[in-house]
Design a protein around this motif. Structure first.
Motif, PDB file in Angstrom:
ATOM      1  N   TRP A 243       0.909  -0.975  -0.099  1.00 39.15           N
ATOM      2  CA  TRP A 243       0.051   0.051  -0.100  1.00 39.15           C
ATOM      3  C   TRP A 243       0.802   1.272  -0.068  1.00 39.15           C
ATOM      4  CZ3 TRP A 243      -5.018  -0.359  -0.815  1.00 39.15           C
ATOM      5  CH2 TRP A 243      -5.998   0.915  -0.781  1.00 39.15           C
ATOM      6  N   CYS A 244       0.666   2.170  -0.997  1.00 36.00           N
ATOM      7  CA  CYS A 244       1.761   3.097  -1.252  1.00 36.00           C
ATOM      8  C   CYS A 244       1.298   4.241  -0.327  1.00 36.00           C
ATOM      9  CB  CYS A 244       1.676   3.355  -2.643  1.00 36.00           C
ATOM     10  SG  CYS A 244       2.974   5.022  -3.030  1.00 36.00           S
ATOM     11  N   GLU A 245       2.016   4.717   0.520  1.00 27.60           N
ATOM     12  CA  GLU A 245       1.765   5.916   1.413  1.00 27.60           C
ATOM     13  C   GLU A 245       2.741   7.128   1.388  1.00 27.60           C
ATOM     14  OE1 GLU A 245       1.242   4.191   5.282  1.00 27.60           O
ATOM     15  OE2 GLU A 245      -0.135   2.797   4.510  1.00 27.60           O
ATOM     16  N   ASP A 246       3.519   6.858   0.276  1.00 22.57           N
ATOM     17  CA  ASP A 246       4.419   7.954  -0.122  1.00 22.57           C
ATOM     18  C   ASP A 246       4.078   9.157  -0.901  1.00 22.57           C
ATOM     19  OD1 ASP A 246       6.582   9.777  -1.299  1.00 22.57           O
ATOM     20  OD2 ASP A 246       7.884   8.096  -1.691  1.00 22.57           O
TER      21      ASP A 246
ATOM     22  N   SER B 203       4.428  10.117  -4.358  1.00 22.22           N
ATOM     23  CA  SER B 203       4.202   9.128  -5.461  1.00 22.22           C
ATOM     24  C   SER B 203       2.945   9.628  -6.226  1.00 22.22           C
ATOM     25  CB  SER B 203       4.120   7.707  -4.883  1.00 22.22           C
ATOM     26  OG  SER B 203       3.715   6.620  -5.857  1.00 22.22           O
ATOM     27  N   GLN B 204       2.727   8.885  -7.571  1.00 19.59           N
ATOM     28  CA  GLN B 204       1.473   9.142  -8.416  1.00 19.59           C
ATOM     29  C   GLN B 204       0.671   7.860  -7.601  1.00 19.59           C
ATOM     30  OE1 GLN B 204       0.610  11.201 -10.811  1.00 19.59           O
ATOM     31  NE2 GLN B 204       2.581  12.311 -10.229  1.00 19.59           N
ATOM     32  N   ALA B 205       1.211   6.848  -7.021  1.00 25.62           N
ATOM     33  CA  ALA B 205       0.485   5.806  -6.474  1.00 25.62           C
ATOM     34  C   ALA B 205       0.060   5.933  -5.067  1.00 25.62           C
ATOM     35  CB  ALA B 205       1.051   4.610  -6.596  1.00 25.62           C
ATOM     36  N   TYR B 206       0.037   7.249  -4.652  1.00 25.44           N
ATOM     37  CA  TYR B 206      -0.520   7.431  -3.154  1.00 25.44           C
ATOM     38  C   TYR B 206      -1.758   6.892  -2.769  1.00 25.44           C
ATOM     39  CZ  TYR B 206      -1.171  10.307   0.768  1.00 25.44           C
ATOM     40  OH  TYR B 206      -1.536  10.929   2.310  1.00 25.44           O
ATOM     41  N   ASN B 207      -1.871   6.508  -1.669  1.00 27.62           N
ATOM     42  CA  ASN B 207      -2.922   5.922  -1.080  1.00 27.62           C
ATOM     43  C   ASN B 207      -3.648   4.696  -1.987  1.00 27.62           C
ATOM     44  OD1 ASN B 207      -4.714   5.344   1.111  1.00 27.62           O
ATOM     45  ND2 ASN B 207      -6.252   6.973   0.354  1.00 27.62           N
TER      46      ASN B 207
ATOM     47  N   CYS C  20       7.739   5.450  -5.452  1.00 27.83           N
ATOM     48  CA  CYS C  20       7.080   5.170  -4.268  1.00 27.83           C
ATOM     49  C   CYS C  20       8.015   4.341  -3.249  1.00 27.83           C
ATOM     50  CB  CYS C  20       5.842   4.177  -4.466  1.00 27.83           C
ATOM     51  SG  CYS C  20       5.167   4.029  -2.713  1.00 27.83           S
ATOM     52  N   ARG C  21       8.556   5.100  -1.808  1.00 28.80           N
ATOM     53  CA  ARG C  21       9.448   4.524  -1.269  1.00 28.80           C
ATOM     54  C   ARG C  21       9.002   3.446  -0.379  1.00 28.80           C
ATOM     55  NH1 ARG C  21      11.171  10.130   1.379  1.00 28.80           N
ATOM     56  NH2 ARG C  21       8.980  10.498   0.876  1.00 28.80           N
TER      57      ARG C  21
END
Length: 236
Positions: free
Chosen positions: A130-133, A136-140, A150-151
């Motif tokens: 689950w991307c929380e960076d 990032s374009q993929a946030y949440n 996304c780190r």
């Protein structure tokens, strides 16, 4: 009239299941009937705490029968280790649970969906994050394999939490149009060892019952809030 009212109350009481074996520290009977909005469906989950400083409360799942809501089940709940906060004012990494009324986009888990599950259910793999960076374009969002922007240090690997994420429902907080820094990865999931980092959690058997009960065709939502005050669950 009083006789009719008394009879109606008695019938409603018979239709409402007694509390489950889980210890429920806080519960408001017929709560959805007092709410400003329930999402428009005929199923609802409420997660209610006594105050914003509480880390425990009660999750109840409800069915609408005619004009009234009737409890289908309930369980003791846990909230963020720093309590609850109004969802629109929440900040990421504060270990607070956002109050408000939210949809439930889909279910997921590190284990198989319980029998009867009708929600779309994603089974986690070793590549599930689950991307929380916030950059990032993929946030949440759920991602299969971390995107380059996304780190890992700012995200959650789903299979790293096999107990909590054995089974879960995504809570639609900050989901449709994410505000960066407001928060990511808010779920209804299985209990861990204590309070959560901002999610709502319940015992494993309760999570299985909720997934077997929830029907996307009935448009269930989750309402999170307190018994009174600015974050009162009845406001949502």
């Amino acid at each position: 009239m009083r006789t009719a009212l008394a009879l109606g109350a008695a019938l409603l009481a018979l239709a409402t299941p007694a509390a489950t074996a889980d210890s429920c520290p806080f519960h408001s009977p017929n709560l959805p009937n007092r709410m400003a909005d329930t999402g428009g469906g005929t199923q609802l989950i409420t997660a209610e705490a006594s105050s914003t400083g509480a880390t425990t409360g009660t999750v109840t799942w409800w069915n609408k029968r005619g004009p009234l809501w009737v409890a289908a089940g309930r369980a003791a709940a846990r909230f963020g280790s720093n309590g609850l906060v109004e969802g629109t004012a929440r900040k990421q990494s504060t270990s607070t649970t956002p109050t408000g009324l939210y949809d439930l986009p889909y279910a997921f888990g590190t284990t198989a969906a319980p029998a009867g599950t009708r929600f779309s259910y994603r089974r986690a793999t070793d590549k599930s994050w689950w991307c929380e960076d916030t950059a990032s374009q993929a946030y949440n969002r759920w991602v299969e394999g971390l995107p380059a922007d996304c780190r890992a240090s700012e995200s959650e690997k789903i299979t790293a939490f096999p107990t909590q994420y054995a089974r879960a429902l995504v809570v639609g907080f900050n989901y449709d149009q994410p505000v960066r820094g407001r928060g990511a990865g808010i779920f209804l999931h299985v209990n861990g060892k204590g309070a959560t980092a901002g999610c709502v959690s319940v015992p494993a058997d309760a999570m299985a019952r909720i997934l077997a009960w929830a029907d996307p065709a009935k448009h269930p939502h989750i309402a999170i809030g307190t018994a009174s005050g600015p974050t009162a669950i009845t406001r949502y």
